[in-house]
Design a protein around this motif. Sequence first.
Motif, short mmCIF file in Angstrom:
data_model
loop_
_atom_site.label_atom_id
_atom_site.label_comp_id
_atom_site.label_asym_id
_atom_site.label_seq_id
_atom_site.Cartn_x
_atom_site.Cartn_y
_atom_site.Cartn_z
N ARG A 594 -29.92 0.65 15.40
CA ARG A 594 -29.00 -0.37 16.14
C ARG A 594 -29.65 -1.79 16.24
O ARG A 594 -29.24 -2.64 16.10
CB ARG A 594 -28.65 0.18 17.25
CG ARG A 594 -27.63 1.19 17.39
CD ARG A 594 -27.19 1.96 18.96
NE ARG A 594 -26.56 1.06 19.42
CZ ARG A 594 -26.11 1.37 20.99
NH1 ARG A 594 -26.79 2.46 21.47
NH2 ARG A 594 -25.45 0.74 21.70
N HIS A 597 -29.87 -3.51 12.80
CA HIS A 597 -28.58 -4.02 12.61
C HIS A 597 -28.64 -5.48 13.19
O HIS A 597 -28.19 -6.48 12.60
CB HIS A 597 -27.48 -3.06 13.20
CG HIS A 597 -25.95 -3.86 12.78
ND1 HIS A 597 -25.00 -3.13 13.17
CD2 HIS A 597 -25.88 -4.64 11.90
CE1 HIS A 597 -23.88 -3.73 12.47
NE2 HIS A 597 -24.38 -4.59 11.86
N CYS A 598 -28.91 -5.46 14.54
CA CYS A 598 -29.00 -6.78 15.34
C CYS A 598 -29.88 -7.84 14.61
O CYS A 598 -29.72 -9.00 14.37
CB CYS A 598 -29.25 -6.59 16.68
SG CYS A 598 -28.48 -5.74 17.74
N THR A 601 -28.36 -9.25 11.27
CA THR A 601 -27.32 -10.10 11.46
C THR A 601 -27.59 -11.47 12.06
O THR A 601 -27.09 -12.25 11.78
CB THR A 601 -26.28 -9.20 12.56
OG1 THR A 601 -25.97 -7.96 11.98
CG2 THR A 601 -25.01 -10.17 12.74
N SER A 627 -29.12 -1.28 25.79
CA SER A 627 -28.67 -2.50 24.85
C SER A 627 -29.80 -2.95 23.94
O SER A 627 -30.84 -2.97 24.14
CB SER A 627 -28.00 -3.67 25.63
OG SER A 627 -26.83 -3.24 26.41
N ASP A 652 -26.03 -5.61 20.65
CA ASP A 652 -25.33 -4.00 20.72
C ASP A 652 -25.62 -3.55 21.85
O ASP A 652 -26.55 -3.11 22.43
CB ASP A 652 -26.03 -3.42 19.61
CG ASP A 652 -25.13 -2.07 19.59
OD1 ASP A 652 -24.11 -1.61 20.46
OD2 ASP A 652 -25.40 -1.38 18.42
N CYS A 653 -24.44 -3.95 22.65
CA CYS A 653 -24.44 -3.31 24.06
C CYS A 653 -23.48 -2.21 24.59
O CYS A 653 -22.91 -2.28 25.45
CB CYS A 653 -24.41 -4.52 25.14
SG CYS A 653 -23.02 -5.67 24.63
N ASP A 655 -19.70 -0.48 24.11
CA ASP A 655 -18.29 -0.82 24.45
C ASP A 655 -18.11 -1.26 25.56
O ASP A 655 -17.86 -0.46 26.89
CB ASP A 655 -17.49 0.80 23.98
CG ASP A 655 -15.81 0.23 24.21
OD1 ASP A 655 -15.73 -0.99 23.98
OD2 ASP A 655 -15.14 1.25 24.41
N LEU A 712 -21.68 -10.25 19.62
CA LEU A 712 -21.44 -8.74 20.08
C LEU A 712 -21.20 -7.83 18.88
O LEU A 712 -20.11 -7.71 18.20
CB LEU A 712 -20.47 -8.56 21.33
CG LEU A 712 -20.66 -9.29 22.38
CD1 LEU A 712 -19.62 -8.78 23.55
CD2 LEU A 712 -22.00 -9.13 22.90
N ILE A 713 -22.20 -6.74 18.67
CA ILE A 713 -21.91 -5.75 17.45
C ILE A 713 -20.60 -4.95 18.15
O ILE A 713 -20.86 -4.11 19.25
CB ILE A 713 -23.19 -4.92 17.32
CG1 ILE A 713 -24.30 -5.98 16.61
CG2 ILE A 713 -22.69 -3.83 16.28
CD1 ILE A 713 -23.91 -6.57 15.58
N GLN A 714 -19.80 -4.66 17.15
CA GLN A 714 -18.89 -3.53 17.77
C GLN A 714 -19.23 -2.17 17.72
O GLN A 714 -20.00 -1.70 16.68
CB GLN A 714 -17.61 -3.64 16.62
CG GLN A 714 -16.47 -2.72 17.15
CD GLN A 714 -15.28 -2.89 16.26
OE1 GLN A 714 -15.21 -3.72 15.22
NE2 GLN A 714 -14.18 -2.34 16.49
N SER A 715 -19.21 -1.40 18.86
CA SER A 715 -19.91 -0.29 19.04
C SER A 715 -19.15 0.82 20.01
O SER A 715 -17.98 0.23 20.80
CB SER A 715 -21.22 -0.31 19.65
OG SER A 715 -21.78 0.77 20.15
#
Length: 755
Positions: A594, A597-598, A601, A627, A652-653, A655, A712-715
């Motif tokens: 995760r 990915h951050c 991106t 997060s 990435d925090c 949903d 915000l990364i969709q999670s």
Amino acid sequence: MRRIVDRVRDTGGAGVDRRSLLIGGGAVAGLLIAWGVWPRSYRPNLAVASDETLFNAFLKIDTAGQIIVVVPQAEMGQGVSTVLPQILADELGADWRTVAVQSAPISPLYANSLLAGEALASDWSALAGGAGRWAIAEFATRNAIMLTGGSTSVRMFTQAYREAGRAGRVLLCKAAAARWDVPWETCDIVDGLVTDGQRKLRIGELAAEAAAFTLPDILPERQGEENRLWGEDVARIDLPSKVDGSHNYAADIRLPDMLFASIRQGPVGAVALGAINEAAARKVTGFVQLVKRERWVAALGTDWWAANKALDALDPQFMVADTPLSSARIDAALDDAFESEQGRRLYEQGDLAAMFEGAQAVKREYSVAPALHLAIEPPCATARVEDGKAEVWTATQAPMFCRRAVAKALGFPESAVVLYPLSAGGSFGRRMEHDTAVQAALLAQEVNRPVQLLWSRLEETIQDRPRAPAKARMAARLGRGGRIEAWSAKVASPTALAETWARISDGADPMEAARTSAGSANRLAVSGMPGPYALSSFAVDHYPAAIALPTGRWRANADGASAFFTESFIDELAHQAGIEPMSFRIQMLGGQARLAHCLTTAAAMGGWQGGIAGSGQGIACHVMDGSFIAILVECSMDNGRPRVDSIVAVVDCGDQPHPDIARQQIEGGLMFGLASALGGAAEYRGGLPRRAIMGRLGLPRLSDIGEISVELIQSSAEPGGVGQIGVPPVAPALANALFTVTGRRHRNLPLVPVA
């Protein structure tokens, strides 16, 4: 969860001392047995109007159909009074336009065991694993330890609000089903109306009947993706009143016959009030009375301006027991801590000594100065004491401890003190303390009239409990391919969170709490270390420092310093190894997909150029509160001061219930971190901060900051914390960016001296 919304356990045991519970090797078994047979049945202690129906500790509904959601967390601008009701309303099926908020009274039902566990974990280290978590939760609940902070509100209460909403929906559906003579499972609530697919009933007309039904053993989740509030950027409940000025803060309270007060408490370390010019104070128009205590003096007047002018004329002198505090003394104390016997290794993996033996290690030293809170609203409290009872209006992050402190100061039982929790105009951890509430109550008792005490900005700065200063000695061994084969972090700092807990829970004197806490190392003082990287051999040592300055909670706490040390050092190691800084990080992330990915991106969104000289770009990343964040800062120099041209933050925090509030909190954290990177530090001389006016503290202005992007990364993961995650990576990212512009490493916070 049914125990929480239906039959949730009773108060009691509030006087239990957490330390007395752990005696000898049999403490764990004895505690589990004792509490296992110690029955409790907590019930809501909410006031219920004649037109309202109580469903559970978090939900009331009135006959007009208004959904009243009870919120135990302090609203400090972070949006908690919107997000928590949104979670409940989503499961209930409510129309958002009908949702209102009510502050919760002090009750075990609203205990924040997640944040309490942060402080109790060290004291309760004998309780391991699930037993320890259970014991801490029980202790927090039985003592009604209500706390706001540490990005815990949503993480702590999401499930409780989901279950409360489900319980309300089931009961309302049962009431409607009884009228229609259909199975309740065929009913649902859509846009605030109870329906079986053909007929509809308003919630308000069913509320009283619904409360008489019983809940099933399992509360069903609300089904379907349509008409859901979770994930929607619903209108903030607190915003209209803040825009039109009708929102009440502590300084807005007005009571009949009320006096206004200002206070002086002397420099840091003051032990006694000395000479005063009382005759001069009495000449001030509007002055009414002086109240003197051993360590402070307050002036009361018909308005606050008169009270504060009277204090200026009073010119109080204070006695200090020791050498007056100075920044040089703080620095020396941090250096001395490295040589003390109190240092302890808190984290270790691999044979570090063998890895460093004979190796040419890369060594660097970093430091952070004490950082002020600088909330917009200075500390304030309004109090009325009469007929053996006290009422206090104030913003507090720890209402139970605040009430207890007021009761103790007045010599009253806790039941004789009513605390009205109000919103705070910012806090960043400062409203965990309750000095102002206690002082206001003592003043009201002394003059037998209601009193509103407001600290001046100067007084707030002098008496602030800043972020703990720290120094770090970092060392690493680089192997083939730039691989880090050994990593050592030695950190000298006070134990700020232990000090805070001693002050608010045990009533310890601030200076005494600082001295006592300096006697032992604490994991909370190095939170954020050893960091997210997969290192085969590493160690983290903490050296507690006695700096003669009380320190306290601060947004992101020690993670701010830890990230600065770690991410700055990582960047230097990448440069030493001749590897592009992002790739250097990525190769060490191991299972942190995760975070990786951050990072990638953020690099793509910000147009990462590899950290080459002249690019003005720097990156950093961090993990905390469930997060993950990576940021890319682009900067330039403007008349010798850094200008931040852009910040790209990818987070990435999980949903999030309210994505826009999450973005607001992250952006606020970025600005807070930037403020500590460029200024906001307390430089002391003679026991006083050299600067107390915000305009002189080097804080960034709008003209210093360019575009800010928060992605915000969709999670699908559970919600992580958003209030603190933006703070830690800003300073190291900016420091790394400045290196590409100036060719010089900035290893101290603030990064540039404040003129």
